[in-house]
Each structure stands twice: as structure tokens, then as C-alpha cells.
Scaffold this motif. Structure first.
Motif, PDB file in Angstrom:
ATOM      1  N   GLU A 136       0.834  -1.207   0.000  1.00  0.00           N
ATOM      2  CA  GLU A 136       0.000   0.000   0.000  1.00  0.00           C
ATOM      3  C   GLU A 136       0.869   1.258   0.000  1.00  0.00           C
ATOM      4  O   GLU A 136       0.586   2.219  -0.716  1.00  0.00           O
ATOM      5  N   TYR A 140       1.355   3.757  -3.336  1.00  0.00           N
ATOM      6  CA  TYR A 140       0.942   5.147  -3.146  1.00  0.00           C
ATOM      7  C   TYR A 140       2.062   6.106  -3.557  1.00  0.00           C
ATOM      8  O   TYR A 140       1.842   7.066  -4.298  1.00  0.00           O
ATOM      9  N   LYS A 143       2.511   6.138  -7.374  1.00  0.00           N
ATOM     10  CA  LYS A 143       1.418   6.746  -8.137  1.00  0.00           C
ATOM     11  C   LYS A 143       1.234   8.232  -7.843  1.00  0.00           C
ATOM     12  O   LYS A 143       0.983   9.029  -8.742  1.00  0.00           O
ATOM     13  N   TYR A 144       1.336   8.627  -6.574  1.00  0.00           N
ATOM     14  CA  TYR A 144       0.986   9.996  -6.180  1.00  0.00           C
ATOM     15  C   TYR A 144       2.175  10.932  -6.014  1.00  0.00           C
ATOM     16  O   TYR A 144       1.987  12.139  -5.855  1.00  0.00           O
ATOM     17  N   TYR A 153       2.301  12.421   2.724  1.00  0.00           N
ATOM     18  CA  TYR A 153       0.952  11.999   2.331  1.00  0.00           C
ATOM     19  C   TYR A 153      -0.009  13.168   2.263  1.00  0.00           C
ATOM     20  O   TYR A 153       0.200  14.196   2.894  1.00  0.00           O
ATOM     21  N   GLU A 157      -5.876  11.999  -0.569  1.00  0.00           N
ATOM     22  CA  GLU A 157      -5.444  11.019  -1.568  1.00  0.00           C
ATOM     23  C   GLU A 157      -5.609   9.607  -1.014  1.00  0.00           C
ATOM     24  O   GLU A 157      -5.980   9.411   0.137  1.00  0.00           O
ATOM     25  N   ARG A 158      -5.301   8.626  -1.843  1.00  0.00           N
ATOM     26  CA  ARG A 158      -5.585   7.224  -1.531  1.00  0.00           C
ATOM     27  C   ARG A 158      -5.097   6.799  -0.146  1.00  0.00           C
ATOM     28  O   ARG A 158      -5.830   6.186   0.613  1.00  0.00           O
ATOM     29  N   LEU A 161      -7.314   8.163   2.432  1.00  0.00           N
ATOM     30  CA  LEU A 161      -8.670   7.605   2.355  1.00  0.00           C
ATOM     31  C   LEU A 161      -8.751   6.179   2.870  1.00  0.00           C
ATOM     32  O   LEU A 161      -9.758   5.776   3.444  1.00  0.00           O
ATOM     33  N   ILE A 162      -7.690   5.402   2.670  1.00  0.00           N
ATOM     34  CA  ILE A 162      -7.721   4.006   3.125  1.00  0.00           C
ATOM     35  C   ILE A 162      -7.013   3.789   4.453  1.00  0.00           C
ATOM     36  O   ILE A 162      -7.218   2.763   5.100  1.00  0.00           O
TER      37      ILE A 162
END
Length: 189
Positions: A136, A140, A143-144, A153, A157-158, A161-162
Motif C-alpha cells: 500500500e 501510493y 502513483k501519487y 501523504y 489522496e488514496r 482515504l484508506i
């Protein structure tokens, strides 16, 4: 009827801060100046955020008219250690592993410069991260590309959110600007 809010100069390239001001229906223009963001080692995390936000505002003090210069600095802090923006993707992974399964603080210092007066305040939010898997975290970061974010972070963003179980305090503070406090301060200028 309340006095209208003053004209704002946002001294930040953060798209998150810009979006928050738009959502608040605040008119602003962006003016950027390069500022050294180093700080003395003896400061507390809250003092660091205020110190850097104030340094950013001081760059405008001699050139500003009736507008309000809005500067801010957001830091992530865990166990007294300040996590700034990561220098590399590997550094971002390291930071996220440090935050995984733990509670950390997000501190945003804000400075409003208006007519050579500095109105400074800060906000603190506690963020509770669940335990994240290595996959994870690495996906992340790949991608981000969170190299422009304190603590590596973005809450919106993902990974936020998770991974974030709960927050004690202001959500917008974690995004990068404590809008509730900012609005009250602007109304009182």
C-alpha cells in the motif's frame, strides 16, 4: 451586514490551500517569493510552523499595500520528530512506514500580514493511521509522488482515504490550512 473580507495574497503554490480558499469563496491572488525554510533547532513543533510561516510573510512586509498576505506552513510530527517534505521516493516510503499504525500530529502555522502587523496562529490535529502494508505504501508513493507533502501523504489522496482511522481536530488543518480559525481571524482584521 458584516464587513467584506480583505483582499488576499496567498503566498503558497499549494493547490490544496488554493482549493480551500476557493471553497470558502475567498478571492485571492497568488504571489510567490523564495524563502529559506530553515529554523532554529530549539523550537517546539508548533513554534517551527509559526516561525516558517512568519518568515514567508516577512518577505512581503516592505512591498505590501492594503491587501492581506496569507502564509502558512504545515508540518507532521511524531514522537517530537518533525517530518518535513521527503527528499526522495525512498524517503517518502520510510516516513509512511514510521507513521503506519501510529498517531501523529499535523501542525499548521498561519501568518496574516496586514498593514505591517503580523497576526499569527496555529492549529494541531491528531491523525490515527491504521497499519499499512508495504505494498500500500510503495504503490501510493509511486502513483501519487508525495514529495511536496509534509509527512509524505495527502489526507485527500488514496493513502489518507484508506489509512486514516480518525482525526482529533480540524480536517482542513491536515489538508494544509485551518479554515475555521482562518475565517475568524480574517473577519477580525
Amino acid at each position: 451586514m458584516n464587513n467584506p473580507l480583505p483582499k488576499i495574497i496567498l503566498a503558497s503554490k499549494s493547490p490544496r490551500r488554493q482549493e480551500l480558499l476557493r471553497l470558502m469563496d475567498i478571492d485571492f491572488r497568488i504571489v510567490l517569493k523564495e524563502v529559506d525554510e530553515s529554523y532554529p533547532d530549539h523550537l517546539s513543533p508548533e513554534e517551527v510552523a509559526l516561525y516558517i510561516a512568519t518568515k514567508k510573510a516577512e518577505a512581503f512586509d516592505e512591498t505590501i499595500g492594503d491587501e492581506v498576505v496569507l502564509t502558512a506552513d504545515t508540518i507532521v510530527c511524531i514522537d517530537g520528530l518533525i517530518l518535513g517534505k521527503p527528499e526522495t521516493p525512498e524517503h517518502a516510503v520510510e516516513m509512511l512506514k514510521m507513521l503506519s499504525g501510529r498517531v501523529h500530529k499535523v501542525i499548521t502555522g498561519v501568518c496574516l500580514l496586514h498593514k505591517h502587523k503580523y497576526n499569527k496562529f496555529f492549529d494541531v490535529s491528531e491523525v490515527f493511521f491504521r497499519k499499512l502494508t508495504d505494498e500500500e505504501i510503495t504503490s501510493y508513493v509511486e502513483k501519487y509522488q508525495p514529495l511536496d507533502k509534509a509527512g509524505s501523504y495527502g489526507i485527500q489522496e488514496r493513502i489518507g482515504l484508506i489509512g486514516i482511522e480518525r482525526i482529533n481536530g480540524s480536517y482542513t488543518n491536515v489538508v494544509g490550512l485551518p479554515t475555521e480559525k482562518l475565517y475568524q481571524q480574517l473577519k477580525n482584521l
